[in-house]
Design a protein around this motif. Structure first.
Motif, PDB file in Angstrom:
ATOM      1  N   TYR A 212       0.664  -1.298   0.197  1.00 33.78           N
ATOM      2  CA  TYR A 212      -0.234  -0.265  -0.251  1.00 33.78           C
ATOM      3  C   TYR A 212       0.953   1.484  -0.048  1.00 33.78           C
ATOM      4  O   TYR A 212       0.581   2.624  -0.338  1.00 33.78           O
ATOM      5  CB  TYR A 212      -1.469  -0.087   1.063  1.00 33.78           C
ATOM      6  CG  TYR A 212      -1.717  -1.248   1.004  1.00 33.78           C
ATOM      7  CD1 TYR A 212      -2.944  -0.715   0.403  1.00 33.78           C
ATOM      8  CD2 TYR A 212      -1.535  -2.500   1.693  1.00 33.78           C
ATOM      9  CE1 TYR A 212      -3.845  -2.723  -0.393  1.00 33.78           C
ATOM     10  CE2 TYR A 212      -2.706  -2.961   1.855  1.00 33.78           C
ATOM     11  CZ  TYR A 212      -3.835  -3.094   1.100  1.00 33.78           C
ATOM     12  OH  TYR A 212      -4.507  -4.163   1.008  1.00 33.78           O
ATOM     13  N   THR A 223      -4.549  10.069  -7.851  1.00 31.30           N
ATOM     14  CA  THR A 223      -5.705   9.489  -6.722  1.00 31.30           C
ATOM     15  C   THR A 223      -6.020  11.230  -6.824  1.00 31.30           C
ATOM     16  O   THR A 223      -7.529  11.263  -6.739  1.00 31.30           O
ATOM     17  CB  THR A 223      -4.873   8.928  -5.607  1.00 31.30           C
ATOM     18  OG1 THR A 223      -4.266   7.438  -6.149  1.00 31.30           O
ATOM     19  CG2 THR A 223      -6.085   8.962  -4.681  1.00 31.30           C
ATOM     20  N   MET A 227     -10.180  12.090  -7.210  1.00 32.77           N
ATOM     21  CA  MET A 227     -11.127  12.814  -6.599  1.00 32.77           C
ATOM     22  C   MET A 227     -11.603  13.858  -6.436  1.00 32.77           C
ATOM     23  O   MET A 227     -12.387  14.003  -6.409  1.00 32.77           O
ATOM     24  CB  MET A 227     -10.325  12.010  -5.056  1.00 32.77           C
ATOM     25  CG  MET A 227     -10.307  11.106  -4.550  1.00 32.77           C
ATOM     26  SD  MET A 227     -11.521   9.754  -4.139  1.00 32.77           S
ATOM     27  CE  MET A 227     -11.407   8.753  -4.985  1.00 32.77           C
ATOM     28  N   LEU A 262      -7.849   2.534  -5.545  1.00 26.33           N
ATOM     29  CA  LEU A 262      -8.996   3.460  -5.986  1.00 26.33           C
ATOM     30  C   LEU A 262     -10.177   4.018  -5.143  1.00 26.33           C
ATOM     31  O   LEU A 262     -10.579   4.606  -4.709  1.00 26.33           O
ATOM     32  CB  LEU A 262      -8.869   4.116  -6.880  1.00 26.33           C
ATOM     33  CG  LEU A 262      -7.185   4.981  -7.011  1.00 26.33           C
ATOM     34  CD1 LEU A 262      -7.357   5.266  -8.655  1.00 26.33           C
ATOM     35  CD2 LEU A 262      -6.342   5.882  -6.018  1.00 26.33           C
ATOM     36  N   ASN A 264     -12.041   1.980  -3.695  1.00 28.32           N
ATOM     37  CA  ASN A 264     -12.170   2.183  -1.953  1.00 28.32           C
ATOM     38  C   ASN A 264     -12.453   3.354  -1.416  1.00 28.32           C
ATOM     39  O   ASN A 264     -13.380   3.673  -0.207  1.00 28.32           O
ATOM     40  CB  ASN A 264     -11.414   1.281  -1.503  1.00 28.32           C
ATOM     41  CG  ASN A 264     -11.489  -0.244  -1.445  1.00 28.32           C
ATOM     42  OD1 ASN A 264     -12.033  -0.879  -1.602  1.00 28.32           O
ATOM     43  ND2 ASN A 264      -9.855  -0.796  -1.752  1.00 28.32           N
ATOM     44  N   MET A 265     -11.702   4.321  -1.844  1.00 29.69           N
ATOM     45  CA  MET A 265     -11.773   5.520  -1.014  1.00 29.69           C
ATOM     46  C   MET A 265     -12.365   6.500  -0.787  1.00 29.69           C
ATOM     47  O   MET A 265     -12.837   7.025   0.195  1.00 29.69           O
ATOM     48  CB  MET A 265     -10.557   6.738  -1.758  1.00 29.69           C
ATOM     49  CG  MET A 265      -9.321   5.972  -2.043  1.00 29.69           C
ATOM     50  SD  MET A 265      -7.816   7.290  -1.971  1.00 29.69           S
ATOM     51  CE  MET A 265      -7.669   8.618  -1.034  1.00 29.69           C
ATOM     52  N   GLN A 268     -14.670   6.487   2.214  1.00 28.57           N
ATOM     53  CA  GLN A 268     -14.634   7.275   3.933  1.00 28.57           C
ATOM     54  C   GLN A 268     -15.900   7.705   3.345  1.00 28.57           C
ATOM     55  O   GLN A 268     -15.742   9.308   4.447  1.00 28.57           O
ATOM     56  CB  GLN A 268     -12.927   7.651   3.348  1.00 28.57           C
ATOM     57  CG  GLN A 268     -12.409   6.745   3.102  1.00 28.57           C
ATOM     58  CD  GLN A 268     -11.221   7.200   2.841  1.00 28.57           C
ATOM     59  OE1 GLN A 268     -10.835   8.544   2.952  1.00 28.57           O
ATOM     60  NE2 GLN A 268      -9.832   6.892   2.044  1.00 28.57           N
ATOM     61  N   SER A 275     -19.989   1.970  -3.876  1.00 35.10           N
ATOM     62  CA  SER A 275     -18.798   3.249  -5.449  1.00 35.10           C
ATOM     63  C   SER A 275     -18.057   2.090  -6.515  1.00 35.10           C
ATOM     64  O   SER A 275     -18.083   1.023  -5.652  1.00 35.10           O
ATOM     65  CB  SER A 275     -17.333   3.049  -4.034  1.00 35.10           C
ATOM     66  OG  SER A 275     -16.239   3.474  -5.048  1.00 35.10           O
TER      67      SER A 275
END
Length: 344
Positions: A212, A223, A227, A262, A264-265, A268, A275
């Motif tokens: 990671y 990333t 986003m 990515l 998974n982000m 949050q 997602s």
């Protein structure tokens, strides 16, 4: 103590198959992830402890962040060494099919695998196994195929004589297929298995960093771009999606593995349940790779089956679309609307 996953008869059958085989091939699915590579390396290590010399054959390139694991340099890629792999599958006595439930998952290697006269053993944790085998070891309730490999070795009595070269890839496979043990990992036995792997002297913190914290500067910038510029959040339906176009990937010098994690982000975001990642293939037109992640009881796998020619697990699934990226965006929006009641 762990429960056995094989009956006494299956255990004896597996032992006999291994003992009688002279040429053994281990294979896994295309776009191999940490679980596919980890389980393959771990199982190969066990077979080597029995005096066998298995060859791991993978369909194509796998992410750079997995190349640090022991013995990855011995893995043979079908897309680079097709003649060698075709011959191996042709002369093999025994083929282990790890971490896939149907031969279509090996993509361009499908014909060669299907025509192989070798006896086949499936070891997998996906739903609805559909491979012609002499032994199918399928447990969709398990966190990963790497967990299954550990349990097999444990039941077969082979764990004590194995070392780091077994423990490291098996731990890595379990870790990556559960998002660092953040989903599909509530079974207490998982942590018993981890405790046993730790007795082999592995450094689980370093393994985490190797996976990671092992990306390029371009990956980090990608990333941020995703986003900021590509993420679409449907607040009303507690869902999100983003579409990565080929031009985006070229801009950030994309290499396989750079999009890992990515998806998974967006989870949050407070209250988000789903997602979806859409990624245009870098070489083939009208091919879009799809990843889905969810929380709690939202069925990613059902959505993947219904809309994305895929499947997987409750909270982590994937698929593919043979269409343009714009059409894929439209399908993702339709999928979210279709599942609106469950998402709300």
């Amino acid at each position: 103590m762990l429960n056995n996953i094989l009956t006494d008869q299956q255990c004896e059958q597996l032992h006999t198959l291994i003992e009688e085989a002279e040429t053994i091939v281990i294979t896994c699915h295309t776009n191999a992830d940490g679980d596919a590579i980890g389980s393959s390396l771990g199982w190969a290590e066990y077979l080597k402890s029995l005096g066998k010399e298995p060859t791991i054959v993978v369909p194509d390139q796998y992410p750079d962040y997995l190349h640090w694991m022991p013995n990855t340099e011995k893995i043979v890629r079908y897309d680079k060494h097709q003649e060698q792999c075709d011959l191996l599958l042709k002369i093999a006595d025994l083929v282990f099919c790890l971490d896939f439930n149907t031969v279509s998952r090996v993509d361009q290697m499908q014909k060669s695998l299907s025509l192989s006269p070798a006896k086949k053993v499936l070891v997998d944790h996906h739903l609805n196994p559909d491979v012609d085998t002499v032994l199918t070891i399928s447990h969709p309730d398990m966190s990963s195929t790497s967990e299954l490999v550990f349990r097999l070795v444990w039941q077969l009595g082979g764990f004590d004589q194995l070392g780091k070269h077994f423990a490291v890839p098996v731990y890595c496979g379990m870790m990556t297929d559960t998002g660092g043990f953040t989903f599909n990992s509530n079974d207490p036995n998982i942590f018993y298995i981890i405790s046993q792997l730790l007795t082999k002297g592995i450094n689980k913190d370093r393994i985490y960093r190797n996976v990671y914290h092992n990306f390029s500067e371009n990956r980090l910038r990608l990333t941020g771009f995703v986003m900021l510029e590509r993420l679409v959040v449907d607040t009303e339906r507690h869902a999100s999606f983003y579409a990565l176009r080929r031009t985006d990937l070229k801009r950030f010098q994309f290499v396989k593995g750079d999009a890992e994690g990515l998806v998974n982000m967006p989870l949050q975001i407070k209250g988000l349940k789903l997602s979806i990642s859409l990624r245009e293939d870098t070489e083939r037109d009208n091919l879009v790779w799809v990843s889905l992640r969810s929380v709690d009881d939202f069925p990613c796998n059902k959505m993947a089956e219904d809309f994305f020619n895929g499947g997987g697990h409750l909270n982590a699934s994937g698929g593919r679309l043979n269409c343009t990226i714009d059409e894929a965006v439209s399908i993702a929006q339709q999928a979210i609307l279709h599942y609106e009641q469950l998402l709300k």
